[in-house]
Scaffold this motif. Structure first.
Motif, mmCIF file in Angstrom:
data_model
loop_
_atom_site.group_PDB
_atom_site.id
_atom_site.type_symbol
_atom_site.label_atom_id
_atom_site.label_comp_id
_atom_site.label_asym_id
_atom_site.label_seq_id
_atom_site.Cartn_x
_atom_site.Cartn_y
_atom_site.Cartn_z
ATOM 1 N N HIS A 39 0.846 -1.194 0.000
ATOM 2 C CA HIS A 39 0.000 0.000 0.000
ATOM 3 C C HIS A 39 0.884 1.248 0.000
ATOM 4 N N GLY A 42 2.970 1.424 -3.416
ATOM 5 C CA GLY A 42 2.147 1.441 -4.619
ATOM 6 C C GLY A 42 2.094 0.136 -5.388
ATOM 7 N N THR A 43 2.698 -0.925 -4.854
ATOM 8 C CA THR A 43 2.659 -2.204 -5.569
ATOM 9 C C THR A 43 1.372 -2.979 -5.315
ATOM 10 N N SER A 44 0.654 -2.613 -4.281
ATOM 11 C CA SER A 44 -0.645 -3.234 -4.013
ATOM 12 C C SER A 44 -1.728 -2.307 -4.569
ATOM 13 N N VAL A 45 -2.396 -2.767 -5.610
ATOM 14 C CA VAL A 45 -3.403 -1.950 -6.291
ATOM 15 C C VAL A 45 -4.783 -2.308 -5.757
ATOM 16 N N CYS A 46 -5.587 -1.288 -5.560
ATOM 17 C CA CYS A 46 -6.940 -1.503 -5.057
ATOM 18 C C CYS A 46 -7.752 -2.307 -6.076
ATOM 19 N N ARG A 91 -0.544 5.653 -0.089
ATOM 20 C CA ARG A 91 0.439 5.944 -1.141
ATOM 21 C C ARG A 91 0.464 7.435 -1.455
#
Length: 182
Positions: A39, A42-46, A91
């Motif tokens: 989170h 930015g590697t975990s995308v919603c 992020r």
């Protein structure tokens, strides 16, 4: 470990960002402990909102992101809270803080390097405190993509200590070099 104990270890970010390098490191450790590093970076995308009520991926992601925002936000002083008030994800909040404290001009970086190069420990001064301050400044410059290689730093340290300590410093450097050769 309870969330309160983990949260209490996050230092308050000073309004001028003086403790930014330590704060940044501790936030990264906290996000790893809370499994929200993706989170932050930015590697975990919603995921998309679910079409049916059976999927919890979207609500879980939103909840984890909100928790991360609250953990970091609770360590911000009022001026930085206001700066981040329109961020909708951790992020976005993190990028605002990084831009504020890490985007220094080349002139500012050069001034920091000059300050490091001009540091001097007095003859009866606290050598440990002096060396810690030099290491902190070196780390801060590295965080700003202005790293100082080991040889340059050793030279800077050697020049910064009183003459009475130079033999000791040189022996430590020589010992370190021997260890590196092994």
């Amino acid at each position: 470990m309870s969330e309160e104990r983990i949260t209490s270890r996050l230092p308050k970010l000073q309004r001028d960002g003086e403790n930014w390098p330590e704060f940044k490191t501790q936030v990264k450790w906290l996000m790893a402990a809370k499994n929200t590093t993706g989170h932050l970076n930015g590697t975990s995308v919603c995921p998309s909102p679910p079409a049916d009520a059976t999927s919890t991926a979207y609500s879980d992601w939103i909840s984890r992101d909100a928790t991360a925002m609250q953990l970091v936000g609770s360590a911000l002083p009022p001026n930085l809270t206001r700066l981040c008030r329109n961020a909708t994800t951790i992020r976005e909040m993190w990028l605002i803080l990084v831009r504020k404290f890490e985007q220094k001009t080349m002139t500012e970086k050069a001034d920091m390097r000059l300050k490091l190069d001009s540091m001097k420990c007095k003859e009866k001064g606290d050598l440990d405190k002096h060396l810690d301050a030099m290491e902190d400044m070196r780390a801060e410059l590295a965080d700003l993509d202005f790293p100082i290689d080991d040889a340059s730093f050793i030279l800077t340290v050697t020049r910064s200590v009183p003459a009475s300590y130079r033999a000791f410093v040189n022996s430590q450097v020589a010992a370190d070099e021997e260890v590196l050769k092994m």
